[in-house]
Design a protein around this motif. Structure first.
Motif, PDB file in Angstrom:
ATOM      1  N   LEU A  65       0.824  -1.207   0.000  1.00 36.77           N
ATOM      2  CA  LEU A  65       0.000   0.000   0.000  1.00 36.77           C
ATOM      3  C   LEU A  65       0.857   1.255   0.000  1.00 36.77           C
ATOM      4  O   LEU A  65       0.464   2.261  -0.589  1.00 36.77           O
ATOM      5  CB  LEU A  65      -0.926   0.003   1.203  1.00 36.77           C
ATOM      6  CG  LEU A  65      -2.086  -0.962   1.064  1.00 36.77           C
ATOM      7  CD1 LEU A  65      -2.831  -1.062   2.352  1.00 36.77           C
ATOM      8  CD2 LEU A  65      -3.014  -0.498  -0.022  1.00 36.77           C
ATOM      9  N   PHE A  68       1.593   1.796  -3.478  1.00 37.57           N
ATOM     10  CA  PHE A  68       0.392   2.316  -4.158  1.00 37.57           C
ATOM     11  C   PHE A  68       0.206   3.797  -3.894  1.00 37.57           C
ATOM     12  O   PHE A  68      -0.117   4.577  -4.797  1.00 37.57           O
ATOM     13  CB  PHE A  68      -0.823   1.522  -3.671  1.00 37.57           C
ATOM     14  CG  PHE A  68      -2.130   2.142  -4.031  1.00 37.57           C
ATOM     15  CD1 PHE A  68      -2.583   2.101  -5.330  1.00 37.57           C
ATOM     16  CD2 PHE A  68      -2.895   2.773  -3.081  1.00 37.57           C
ATOM     17  CE1 PHE A  68      -3.777   2.677  -5.659  1.00 37.57           C
ATOM     18  CE2 PHE A  68      -4.090   3.351  -3.404  1.00 37.57           C
ATOM     19  CZ  PHE A  68      -4.526   3.301  -4.705  1.00 37.57           C
ATOM     20  N   ILE A  69       0.442   4.216  -2.638  1.00 36.76           N
ATOM     21  CA  ILE A  69       0.252   5.628  -2.307  1.00 36.76           C
ATOM     22  C   ILE A  69       1.294   6.483  -3.020  1.00 36.76           C
ATOM     23  O   ILE A  69       1.001   7.577  -3.506  1.00 36.76           O
ATOM     24  CB  ILE A  69       0.280   5.818  -0.777  1.00 36.76           C
ATOM     25  CG1 ILE A  69      -1.017   5.273  -0.204  1.00 36.76           C
ATOM     26  CG2 ILE A  69       0.428   7.264  -0.402  1.00 36.76           C
ATOM     27  CD1 ILE A  69      -1.022   5.121   1.257  1.00 36.76           C
ATOM     28  N   LEU A  72       0.074   6.890  -6.459  1.00 34.98           N
ATOM     29  CA  LEU A  72      -1.033   7.845  -6.453  1.00 34.98           C
ATOM     30  C   LEU A  72      -0.509   9.276  -6.402  1.00 34.98           C
ATOM     31  O   LEU A  72      -0.959  10.143  -7.158  1.00 34.98           O
ATOM     32  CB  LEU A  72      -1.892   7.559  -5.220  1.00 34.98           C
ATOM     33  CG  LEU A  72      -3.369   7.791  -5.306  1.00 34.98           C
ATOM     34  CD1 LEU A  72      -3.923   6.888  -6.364  1.00 34.98           C
ATOM     35  CD2 LEU A  72      -4.004   7.482  -3.973  1.00 34.98           C
ATOM     36  N   LEU A  76      -1.226  11.954  -9.289  1.00 37.89           N
ATOM     37  CA  LEU A  76      -2.205  13.007  -9.011  1.00 37.89           C
ATOM     38  C   LEU A  76      -1.566  14.322  -8.583  1.00 37.89           C
ATOM     39  O   LEU A  76      -2.071  15.388  -8.889  1.00 37.89           O
ATOM     40  CB  LEU A  76      -3.183  12.543  -7.926  1.00 37.89           C
ATOM     41  CG  LEU A  76      -4.028  11.331  -8.256  1.00 37.89           C
ATOM     42  CD1 LEU A  76      -4.918  10.998  -7.094  1.00 37.89           C
ATOM     43  CD2 LEU A  76      -4.871  11.580  -9.479  1.00 37.89           C
TER      44      LEU A  76
ATOM     45  N   VAL B   5     -11.170  11.176 -10.430  1.00 39.59           N
ATOM     46  CA  VAL B   5     -10.699  10.772  -9.102  1.00 39.59           C
ATOM     47  C   VAL B   5     -10.440  12.039  -8.319  1.00 39.59           C
ATOM     48  O   VAL B   5      -9.533  12.796  -8.620  1.00 39.59           O
ATOM     49  CB  VAL B   5      -9.404   9.935  -9.205  1.00 39.59           C
ATOM     50  CG1 VAL B   5      -8.907   9.589  -7.824  1.00 39.59           C
ATOM     51  CG2 VAL B   5      -9.652   8.686  -9.996  1.00 39.59           C
ATOM     52  N   PHE B 166      -6.555   3.841   4.835  1.00 43.91           N
ATOM     53  CA  PHE B 166      -6.734   4.808   3.744  1.00 43.91           C
ATOM     54  C   PHE B 166      -6.412   4.162   2.401  1.00 43.91           C
ATOM     55  O   PHE B 166      -7.209   4.251   1.452  1.00 43.91           O
ATOM     56  CB  PHE B 166      -5.820   6.000   4.022  1.00 43.91           C
ATOM     57  CG  PHE B 166      -5.585   6.910   2.860  1.00 43.91           C
ATOM     58  CD1 PHE B 166      -6.570   7.777   2.456  1.00 43.91           C
ATOM     59  CD2 PHE B 166      -4.380   6.904   2.189  1.00 43.91           C
ATOM     60  CE1 PHE B 166      -6.345   8.619   1.393  1.00 43.91           C
ATOM     61  CE2 PHE B 166      -4.159   7.741   1.136  1.00 43.91           C
ATOM     62  CZ  PHE B 166      -5.147   8.607   0.734  1.00 43.91           C
ATOM     63  N   GLY B 167      -5.267   3.463   2.329  1.00 42.47           N
ATOM     64  CA  GLY B 167      -4.844   2.871   1.067  1.00 42.47           C
ATOM     65  C   GLY B 167      -5.813   1.821   0.583  1.00 42.47           C
ATOM     66  O   GLY B 167      -6.123   1.762  -0.610  1.00 42.47           O
ATOM     67  N   VAL B 170      -9.067   3.694  -0.670  1.00 42.49           N
ATOM     68  CA  VAL B 170      -8.834   4.480  -1.884  1.00 42.49           C
ATOM     69  C   VAL B 170      -8.533   3.578  -3.066  1.00 42.49           C
ATOM     70  O   VAL B 170      -9.046   3.792  -4.171  1.00 42.49           O
ATOM     71  CB  VAL B 170      -7.691   5.476  -1.644  1.00 42.49           C
ATOM     72  CG1 VAL B 170      -7.253   6.093  -2.942  1.00 42.49           C
ATOM     73  CG2 VAL B 170      -8.154   6.546  -0.722  1.00 42.49           C
ATOM     74  N   SER B 171      -7.719   2.526  -2.839  1.00 47.53           N
ATOM     75  CA  SER B 171      -7.401   1.641  -3.965  1.00 47.53           C
ATOM     76  C   SER B 171      -8.668   0.963  -4.464  1.00 47.53           C
ATOM     77  O   SER B 171      -8.848   0.806  -5.679  1.00 47.53           O
ATOM     78  CB  SER B 171      -6.364   0.611  -3.553  1.00 47.53           C
ATOM     79  OG  SER B 171      -6.896  -0.282  -2.611  1.00 47.53           O
ATOM     80  N   ILE B 174     -10.585   3.532  -6.583  1.00 44.50           N
ATOM     81  CA  ILE B 174      -9.913   3.857  -7.846  1.00 44.50           C
ATOM     82  C   ILE B 174     -10.022   2.682  -8.812  1.00 44.50           C
ATOM     83  O   ILE B 174     -10.317   2.867 -10.004  1.00 44.50           O
ATOM     84  CB  ILE B 174      -8.452   4.246  -7.594  1.00 44.50           C
ATOM     85  CG1 ILE B 174      -8.404   5.637  -6.992  1.00 44.50           C
ATOM     86  CG2 ILE B 174      -7.653   4.233  -8.894  1.00 44.50           C
ATOM     87  CD1 ILE B 174      -7.043   6.142  -6.749  1.00 44.50           C
TER      88      ILE B 174
END
Lengths: 86, 247
Positions: A65, A68-69, A72, A76, B5, B166-167, B170-171, B174
């Motif tokens: 994760l 992943f962040i 992101l 973004l 998003v 959170f991850g 959110v994942s 998305i």
């Protein structure tokens, strides 16, 4: 040209950051396999083994994760941040 | 097909620059629903339960008590209300996305706030069991060179807890949005060339979007959010318990 370079760098970086998904995948697969062995050996302990396994899987997922962040943020936030400076 | 998003939208602004976002409003709704549910479940209780409502309420309270006592021991049974509140709030905040609203848990501020409470509790119990000197000495274990690492380790606990929840949320949202958009474009690529009203009909009613998003929603919105709420509470309990153990 610079815009394109910045966007390319961000996109490649985001793709590379998801390499972090490999580790948790292997680790969780290993944990689930061991849990299957444990359930086969002691079927009466199924619920507690499953709970512990899900718990461990969720903790092992953390590093994935993080990757992943990072991806992101790169997709973004980073383009806007760097393009503003150009 | 546009893929959107976004974070929490700002709904209105109070004086002094305080902004009220979707996160807060949706969380108030969840809190109101949970409070209403508690009031409805616990009004006019009897010593001998006569209504199904009271039996359900007793079952829920018993489950929460057994859960906390089983994981933290009898000494920390007074944590039951806090853990139960945290679990129900986290679950409600995740389930809001089933109604198409913005889930408050996909805002980092929410999860970081909950993790900060856990961090305060952990540090409080470390102080309480070992004292200030013992706490500071514990940071220099095994040798004093490791002190910066241990300080980082202290702070990484709440951050990793917050980012985990959170991850995950959110994942999930998305991936759902991406799959939805991909199915729409696949639909128009497959059926859009059909002549006459058939192609128009296929573009207006993307039939490929029927099955897969529901399965994804079942996994991300229900299974994953129950699991993450459970894990958040479990980790809170385990960290507090291990902080209160005498070395």
């Amino acid at each position: 040209m610079e815009r394109a370079l910045v966007l390319m760098g961000c996109a490649i970086g985001a793709g590379l950051s998801m390499i972090a998904g490999i580790g948790p995948g292997i680790g969780e697969g290993y944990a689930v396999g061991k849990a299957c062995e444990a359930i086969a050996r002691q079927p009466e302990q199924k619920s507690s083994v499953t709970t512990t396994m899900l718990m461990g899987c969720a903790v092992a997922e953390t590093t994935g994760l993080y990757g992943f962040i990072m991806g992101l943020l790169l997709i973004l936030l980073a383009p806007g941040m760097f393009l503003k400076k150009l | 097909m546009e893929i959107e998003v976004t974070g929490a939208k700002i709904l209105f602004e109070l004086p002094f620059g305080i902004t009220i976002t979707e996160t807060q409003v949706n969380m108030w709704i969840v809190m109101a629903v949970i409070a209403g549910l508690c009031i409805w479940l616990t009004h006019d209780l009897k010593v001998k339960p006569t209504s199904k409502r009271q039996i359900v309420a007793e079952f829920l309270v018993k489950t929460a008590q057994n859960f906390v006592e089983g994981n933290m021991g009898k000494r920390f049974a007074f944590f039951t209300p806090y853990i139960a509140a945290l679990f129900s709030l986290a679950l409600g905040c995740c389930f809001v996305s089933l109604l198409g609203m913005y889930p408050p848990t996909s805002d980092l501020n929410t999860t970081l706030g909950w993790a900060a409470i856990t961090f305060v509790l952990i540090t409080f119990y470390k102080f309480k069991t070992n004292g200030l000197g013992g706490y500071l000495k514990g940071l220099t274990e095994p040798i004093f060179i490791m002190a910066p690492m241990n300080v980082i380790g202290e702070f990484s606990t709440p951050i990793s807890m917050a980012f985990r929840m959170f991850g995950n949320v959110v994942s999930g949202s998305i991936i759902s949005a991406l799959v939805y958009a991909a199915l729409a474009s696949a639909n128009s690529a497959l059926f859009g060339w059909l002549p006459g009203f058939l192609g128009e009909w296929a573009n207006n009613y993307p039939i490929l979007q029927l099955g897969l998003p529901a399965v994804l929603s079942l996994y991300f919105d229900i299974f994953s959010s129950v699991l993450q709420s459970f894990i958040f509470c479990m980790l809170t309990m385990l960290y507090i318990k291990s902080a209160a153990e005498v070395e």
